[in-house]
Design an enzyme around this catalytic site. Structure first.
Site, PDB file in Angstrom:
ATOM      1  N   THR A  18     -16.967 -56.351  25.733  1.00 20.75           N
ATOM      2  CA  THR A  18     -16.026 -57.427  25.444  1.00 20.75           C
ATOM      3  C   THR A  18     -15.555 -58.130  26.708  1.00 20.75           C
ATOM      4  O   THR A  18     -15.376 -59.354  26.727  1.00 20.75           O
ATOM      5  CB  THR A  18     -14.813 -56.871  24.665  1.00 20.75           C
ATOM      6  OG1 THR A  18     -15.271 -56.299  23.438  1.00 20.75           O
ATOM      7  CG2 THR A  18     -13.804 -57.959  24.369  1.00 20.75           C
ATOM      8  N   ASP A  66     -25.201 -53.564  24.137  1.00 20.59           N
ATOM      9  CA  ASP A  66     -24.100 -53.286  23.228  1.00 20.59           C
ATOM     10  C   ASP A  66     -23.791 -51.802  23.400  1.00 20.59           C
ATOM     11  O   ASP A  66     -24.705 -50.971  23.395  1.00 20.59           O
ATOM     12  CB  ASP A  66     -24.504 -53.591  21.786  1.00 20.59           C
ATOM     13  CG  ASP A  66     -23.351 -53.428  20.811  1.00 20.59           C
ATOM     14  OD1 ASP A  66     -22.817 -52.300  20.719  1.00 20.59           O
ATOM     15  OD2 ASP A  66     -22.982 -54.394  20.142  1.00 20.59           O
ATOM     16  N   GLN A 285     -10.015 -30.666  13.645  1.00 21.66           N
ATOM     17  CA  GLN A 285      -9.898 -32.052  13.207  1.00 21.66           C
ATOM     18  C   GLN A 285      -8.608 -32.692  13.719  1.00 21.66           C
ATOM     19  O   GLN A 285      -8.450 -33.906  13.627  1.00 21.66           O
ATOM     20  CB  GLN A 285      -9.934 -32.129  11.672  1.00 21.66           C
ATOM     21  CG  GLN A 285     -11.246 -31.661  11.069  1.00 21.66           C
ATOM     22  CD  GLN A 285     -11.259 -31.771   9.562  1.00 21.66           C
ATOM     23  OE1 GLN A 285     -10.360 -32.338   8.941  1.00 21.66           O
ATOM     24  NE2 GLN A 285     -12.299 -31.224   8.938  1.00 21.66           N
ATOM     25  N   CYS A 286      -7.708 -31.898  14.239  1.00 21.68           N
ATOM     26  CA  CYS A 286      -6.421 -32.415  14.717  1.00 21.68           C
ATOM     27  C   CYS A 286      -6.601 -33.190  16.016  1.00 21.68           C
ATOM     28  O   CYS A 286      -7.440 -32.852  16.849  1.00 21.68           O
ATOM     29  CB  CYS A 286      -5.432 -31.273  14.926  1.00 21.68           C
ATOM     30  SG  CYS A 286      -5.067 -30.360  13.417  1.00 21.68           S
TER      31      CYS A 286
END
Length: 374
Positions: A18, A66, A285-286
């Site tokens: 970007t 990209d 997953q935390c």
């Protein structure tokens, strides 16, 4: 007495992203990465020409990438270009898109062994060509940190903080604070002054720079959801073991590393995977916190099956670290498993330094209080 003013030199490696976007005449003025645009902008930036700033040399890759397309081969290209220019520059800045920046920066932290100079990744959420943007400050601060000799490791600068690369993860798609470090304080934060957390500094390099460019990509990461059917996982493991197309399985488990207690057959499946030579790694997953496999019964069952704890590593760090260890080609199965819990680049907190588990004893809490680890 004659005082010599030493001007630092920084090499900027620009892959796209970007930050490099500008109105493209060939696309009816739509924003797109434009080769050469960043180099021209940098020539016009007055901030880069003051005495305190380093001499900047920019290299743009052709064509631009990209960031979603960047992978181990491209990371190896960056690592080898840094090595080729290592003696000619005091630091390095890598400009790229944000989507996979945490993976690329983490990978380079493992690829660049005995790194004794700063390598700073940065990018932006808004292109440098826009009147209001975050690109200008990110670029300037990345160059400043790359020209200092106090934080000699791979890092990411974004918004107002410098983060250890192998502790970083992307946390936002539209806020300027796009990256954070869930389980480690920033290496530095900027305000009126630059405030470095000196206690987080890694030990100095112990030898010459070495490049490990081979990464084994036969890795699969699975995030478990309640009520999952383990038949598909069984199929992938069995086929992967049979064809040798799977060497490591990363499981994102609940909480501190738990699975349903009724999933006895799933435990047996993981034991079979380990027995077949597949590394099974348990992560949480935390967003913050750590796996504590020995604390609950299900975690103990996983440990008994040969599953390795990722402790408090990010998914980016787990995947890049195991790819690096397997890619080395000189480590046995048990050595790879043992090294997953060892801090190689500051990517993991040693198990003995983690916060005591819930309902821990006063002795457990007191024995860890006040200790500092990388």
């Amino acid at each position: 007495m004659i005082w010599m003013v030493v001007i630092k030199r920084v090499l900027v490696l620009c892959t796209g992203g970007t930050l490099t976007m500008a109105p493209d005449p060939e696309k009816d003025g739509a924003l797109a990465p434009v080769e050469g645009a960043v180099t021209e902008y940098m020539k016009e930036m007055k901030e880069l020409h003051v005495e305190a700033m380093p001499e900047v040399v920019a290299h743009e890759y052709h064509p631009f990438f990209d960031s979603s397309d960047l992978g181990p081969a491209d990371w190896a290209l960056l690592a080898n270009d840094i090595k080729a220019n290592y003696l000619h520059f005091d630091g390095f800045v890598v400009l790229m898109g944000t989507d996979t920046m945490a993976y690329a920066a983490t990978a380079l932290s493992f690829m660049l062994e005995n790194l004794g100079k700063p390598v700073v990744f940065t990018g932006s959420q808004i292109p440098l060509s826009e009147p209001y943007n975050d690109a200008r400050r990110n670029l300037i601060m990345a160059l400043i940190f790359a020209s200092r000799d106090t934080i000699n490791e791979v890092s990411i600068f974004f918004h107002d903080r410098l983060i250890r690369a192998c502790r970083a993860t992307k946390v936002n798609t539209h806020r300027l604070l796009a990256f954070d470090s869930p389980n480690l304080e920033p290496l530095a934060k900027i305000g009126i002054t630059i405030d470095e957390n000196e206690h987080l500094s890694l030990p100095p390099a112990r030898g010459a720079l070495r490049i490990h460019s081979r990464m084994d990509t036969r890795i699969l990461a699975i995030r478990l959801v309640p009520g999952f059917d383990d038949a598909c996982i069984r199929h992938m493991i069995e086929k992967g073991a049979e064809s040798r197309s799977l060497r490591a399985l990363v499981l994102q488990l609940y909480g501190t590393g738990n699975i349903p207690s009724v999933k006895g057959r799933f435990i047996d499946l993981l034991r079979d995977a380990v027995d077949s030579g597949i590394h099974v790694i348990a992560s949480t997953q935390c967003f913050t916190g750590s796996v504590m496999m020995g604390h609950y019964a299900t975690g103990q069952a996983l440990e008994g099956a040969g599953v390795v704890s990722a402790n408090d590593m990010t998914l980016e760090a787990i995947s890049c670290k195991v790819a690096y260890l397997l890619g080395r080609g000189d480590l046995r199965y048990d050595e790879v498993s043992d090294l997953m819990g060892v801090s190689l680049r500051g990517e993991v907190t040693p198990a003995e330094a983690l916060s005591p588990p819930p309902l821990s004893s006063a002795f457990q809490r007191a024995s860890r209080k006040g200790k500092k680890y990388y």
